[in-house]
Design an enzyme around this catalytic site. Structure first.
Site, PDB file in Angstrom:
ATOM      1  N   PRO A  51       2.673   4.850   1.187  1.00 13.28           N
ATOM      2  CA  PRO A  51       3.043   5.369   2.484  1.00 13.28           C
ATOM      3  C   PRO A  51       2.067   5.893   3.269  1.00 13.28           C
ATOM      4  O   PRO A  51       0.980   6.820   2.849  1.00 13.28           O
ATOM      5  CB  PRO A  51       4.238   6.453   2.091  1.00 13.28           C
ATOM      6  CG  PRO A  51       4.338   6.021   0.699  1.00 13.28           C
ATOM      7  CD  PRO A  51       3.310   5.606  -0.151  1.00 13.28           C
ATOM      8  N   LYS A  69      -8.111   4.553  -7.703  1.00 11.08           N
ATOM      9  CA  LYS A  69      -8.214   5.549  -8.489  1.00 11.08           C
ATOM     10  C   LYS A  69      -9.479   6.154  -8.193  1.00 11.08           C
ATOM     11  O   LYS A  69      -9.557   7.410  -8.248  1.00 11.08           O
ATOM     12  CB  LYS A  69      -8.428   4.974  -9.768  1.00 11.08           C
ATOM     13  CG  LYS A  69      -7.261   4.531 -10.671  1.00 11.08           C
ATOM     14  CD  LYS A  69      -7.292   4.001 -12.061  1.00 11.08           C
ATOM     15  CE  LYS A  69      -6.151   3.568 -12.445  1.00 11.08           C
ATOM     16  NZ  LYS A  69      -6.201   3.073 -13.970  1.00 11.08           N
ATOM     17  N   VAL A  81      -0.450   4.334   5.229  1.00  8.06           N
ATOM     18  CA  VAL A  81      -1.457   3.673   5.579  1.00  8.06           C
ATOM     19  C   VAL A  81      -1.507   2.713   6.953  1.00  8.06           C
ATOM     20  O   VAL A  81      -2.546   2.108   7.285  1.00  8.06           O
ATOM     21  CB  VAL A  81      -2.093   2.795   4.285  1.00  8.06           C
ATOM     22  CG1 VAL A  81      -2.499   3.719   3.254  1.00  8.06           C
ATOM     23  CG2 VAL A  81      -1.053   1.814   4.089  1.00  8.06           C
ATOM     24  N   SER A 130      -3.788   2.807 -19.186  1.00  4.04           N
ATOM     25  CA  SER A 130      -5.092   3.069 -18.567  1.00  4.04           C
ATOM     26  C   SER A 130      -5.647   4.561 -19.153  1.00  4.04           C
ATOM     27  O   SER A 130      -6.646   4.967 -18.950  1.00  4.04           O
ATOM     28  CB  SER A 130      -5.464   2.896 -17.249  1.00  4.04           C
ATOM     29  OG  SER A 130      -4.260   3.746 -16.445  1.00  4.04           O
ATOM     30  N   GLY A 132       0.626  -1.189  -0.002  1.00  2.00           N
ATOM     31  CA  GLY A 132       0.140  -0.038  -0.055  1.00  2.00           C
ATOM     32  C   GLY A 132       0.805   1.196  -0.155  1.00  2.00           C
ATOM     33  O   GLY A 132       2.200   1.314   0.251  1.00  2.00           O
TER      34      GLY A 132
END
Length: 785
Positions: free
Chosen positions: A368, A731, A370, A688, A366
């Site tokens: 930084p 996102k 969290v 994407s 994850g």
């Protein structure tokens, strides 16, 4: 000593400064090299050098005593003259003394700053009888034989000793002193020989020592001659030492080093250790017995035994198998992260039903902030286990994991074994922090060394290069942390159970701040709850306008900043209580760093809002396009990677091939197309952004603006199909933080919404699309799906 010159003191009674000797005895007529560094001894030598260079050398009864007094030295010693000396830069003085006469202390003269005594000279009693001559002859023969065969006499010293014996053969007193000084006996035994003034008696006692020593040496020599050529040198020395120890025990002369080894051997035999480790430790004990304690190899072997003895081979902490209690502990320390907590409780449940279950290998991935590292500490507390953490960031040497072989100077076990020893438990929670930042160079690849550590099918017999004995790591709960998975080797990643820790929503951050961060910072800054308060609206402004992040690290820093300013105001007496609101927060933190209106400045044709995944979480991505008359070409800027460049080319090709169908009236052959993604210094890549680029180009060519509250993500093909993307949750979190209300995603990503928090799905409208036609219809023609 040349045996011809005799230095004598001028009077029968003399005053001598006492230079205490430890573990050595001086004899008249013999040279003795000495070194002193302590302040008192240096002063004694300096004062003697300034007067007559005479000092008294007396044996200390207890060598451990630092400052021996009058009562701590033997009464009989030697008056010696300093012949040569050398002073070193560090203050140490090395000097050579020659014994002059035996003296006996009569009374002290002074004790400060050092001991000075009044001493009487002693004269040996020599009868020159036939017995005395016979004893001298016997002693000379035995001593010469010992000098020839004894291993503790250096080769270059043997001829010198034999020459000295010949030079003083006419003086029984000097002869006996010379032999006594070179006997392999304890300092106390030598002191008794010094005190014996009757030369005949002294020679009898020396003869007994020589007979015993000669018998021991002959026995050793006989055993060496009987040994076969296949027996190695260390084995031969072992047998010799065993015989020597047996003889010394019979004589009551067992030394302190041997007693320590015996005690250590008994301790190892009584310890609860694996068989291989115990055998290795006992083998090293046997090797120590045949080594010189002053050798470097002795200290290396002793250090190795210390590691074997002090490792918690079979010491396990008891797990807390109360599942409800463990769940409460996890909830107390961390908000949300339900999947991780559920996995730990599942492990405990299986552990409760099957006691020998192997520890899982988890990998927390994850952005930084969290809570990956702190979650590991919380898991250890919930399980009731010890916690150990090592950082792998920047590690290049494989030996850091697997240890160095003992052949290297200063060798030590690897960081895994060091951590296990440090916590004293064989089943800790072991955190491998920043596993994605491992390096590799000519010293090896640490990730390869981790393959054995992180494989439950192998780590029950982990082999450290230093220990050379398998260590069971199967009960250890390994937790690796990483910001992103790409740099982790696939074969290493395959051994770990990956658990994603995405960013937090605004409401989650608000809960974390209320439940954890504010309390922690109040305690860190010495503030009571009555001295400081902050409203939810103020926290929301900090979250949205001062900290655009996936985690809560900058949020914690902002709260700490507020607490510091509050502590200053209260300490200066300006305020009794500080209350932070949405209105006065700028007085403390300054103007917002990320104003909510920032997305509106891009509200013009040819600009579209995309969503990107980075190693630090989701980000909002703006794509700008422009057309310029001139040489037709496609210009791409913004530190784009190859995949993103290809997406831009696909987008332009799709628009050109379908221009007539979409009603695009644009002279492609007369204009250059420039596509730019701001924050050009930051590298960007990935497919994407394809749907965002094609939408921005359509907006440019049609001259129609894209609403600023719409963001999109998806990969496109030349046929206009939209393919699924990764990092959907991150996102959508980024869109939520930017207050974007409509997000277009591929229809095939619908299944991934199960991981998205309910709060985001309620706050953000998600539009599913299957092709570019669906996107254009929704944005420009209002035909919503």
């Amino acid at each position: 000593m040349n045996g011809k010159e005799k230095i004598t003191t001028p009077r029968q009674y003399i005053e001598l400064p006492i230079l205490p000797l430890r573990n050595m005895v001086s004899f008249p007529g013999l040279f003795l090299p000495l070194a002193v560094s302590d302040e008192t001894s240096v002063r004694i030598v300096d004062d003697a050098l300034s007067r007559n260079k005479i000092v008294g050398l007396f044996l200390v009864e207890e060598p451990a005593r630092k400052t021996p007094g009058f009562a701590d030295v033997y009464r009989v010693g030697v008056a010696a003259q300093i012949v040569k000396f050398f002073r070193y830069p560090d203050g140490t003085i090395r000097f050579l003394c020659q014994g002059i006469e035996k003296v006996k202390i009569e009374e002290p003269v002074q004790e400060e700053p050092y001991l000075v005594v009044r001493a009487r000279k002693l004269e040996d009693i020599s009868t020159n009888s036939e017995e005395e001559k016979a004893l001298m002859l016997s002693v000379a023969q035995n001593f010469k034989e010992i000098v020839e065969i004894a291993p503790y006499f250096p080769e270059d010293a043997k001829e010198a000793i034999k020459g000295s014996l010949f030079a003083i053969r006419e003086s029984p007193s000097r002869f006996s002193d010379m032999v006594a000084a070179n006997l392999n006996i304890s300092p106390k035994e030598k002191q008794r020989l010094l005190e014996e003034l009757n030369v005949c008696k002294r020679l009898r006692r020396i003869s007994k020592y020589l007979v015993k020593e000669l018998a021991t040496l002959k026995l050793s020599k006989e055993m060496r001659e009987k040994a076969t050529d296949s027996i190695e040198k260390t084995q031969r020395e072992y047998f010799l030492r065993e015989q020597l120890k047996a003889i010394k025990r019979e004589l009551g002369e067992e030394d302190e080093t041997e007693r320590e080894l015996v005690e250590l051997e008994e301790k190892i035999k009584s310890m609860d250790m694996p068989k291989e480790a115990k055998e290795a430790a006992l083998h090293e004990i046997n090797r120590l017995r045949v080594m010189n304690p002053a050798s470097a190899e002795y200290s290396v072997a002793k250090t190795y035994i210390d590691w074997l003895v002090n490792l918690p081979w079979l010491h396990y902490t008891k797990d807390n198998l109360d599942l409800k209690s463990a769940m409460r502990t996890l909830d107390e320390d961390h908000h949300d992260l339900d999947k991780v907590k559920e996995r730990i409780v599942e492990y405990l449940a299986v552990r409760k039903l099957k006691s020998d279950v192997k520890g899982p290998i988890l990998c927390f991935v994850g952005p930084p902030g969290v809570g990956k590292t702190s979650l590991g500490m919380s898991i250890a507390r919930a399980l009731g286990r010890k916690f150990v953490r090592i950082s792998l960031g920047g590690m290049h040497d494989e030996a850091e994991i697997r240890g160095h072989r003992r052949t290297y100077v200063g060798a030590l076990p690897g960081r895994i074994i060091q951590g296990i020893r440090r916590v004293g438990s064989a089943n800790p929670v072991f955190m491998l922090d920043e596993i994605d930042k491992l390096g590799a160079d000519f010293r090896g690849d640490p990730s390869s060394a981790l393959l054995e550590v992180l494989d439950p099918e192998q780590n029950f017999s982990f082999s450290d290069n230093y220990l050379e004995v398998p260590f069971d790591l199967s009960k250890v709960l390994f937790i690796a942390t990483a910001n992103y998975l790409d740099p982790i080797p696939r074969v290493l990643l395959d051994r770990m159970e990956v658990m994603n820790l995405p960013g937090y929503t605004e409401i989650e951050k608000l809960h974390i701040a209320r439940k954890f961060l504010i309390k922690k910072e109040l305690d860190n800054h010495g503030l009571a709850a009555s001295m400081f308060s902050i409203t939810d609206a103020a926290l929301s402004r900090i979250i949205n306008e001062y900290t655009m992040e996936a985690g809560v690290r900058n949020l914690a820093r902002s709260v700490a900043n507020l607490c510091r300013k509050a502590a200053k105001s209260i300490a200066l007496g300006e305020l009794e209580k500080v209350r932070i609101t949405a209105r006065n927060i700028e007085e403390y933190l300054g103007p917002p760093k990320f104003p909510r209106e920032y997305k509106l400045k891009f509200n013009k044709p040819g600009v579209a809002t995309g969503l990107a995944w980075t190693r630090y979480g989701g980000e909002v991505l703006f794509i700008e396009t422009a057309a310029m008359r001139g040489n037709p070409k496609l210009v791409l800027t913004g530190s784009l990677g190859d995949v993103m460049k290809e997406s831009a080319m696909i987008a332009l090709s799709f628009i050109r091939s379908n221009a007539e169908r979409y009603g695009v009236d644009f002279e492609f052959d007369k204009y250059s197309i420039h596509i730019h993604i701001p924050e050009g210094a930051i590298p960007k890549d990935g497919p994407s952004a394809g749907v965002t680029i094609v939408t921005a180009l359509f907006s440019l060519f049609k001259g129609e603006m894209i609403p600023s509250d719409i963001a999109m993500t998806g990969e496109i093909t030349l046929r206009g199909d939209i393919l699924p993307i990764g990092g959907l949750k991150e996102k959508l979190l980024a869109a939520h933080r930017a207050h974007i209300r409509n997000v277009i995603i591929p229809v095939e990503n619908k299944k991934n919404l199960i991981d998205v928090p309910e709060e985001i799905k309620q706050d953000v409208k998600i539009i599913f699309v299957d092709s570019v036609d669906d996107v254009i219809n929704y944005i420009f023609e209002g035909k919503k799906r």
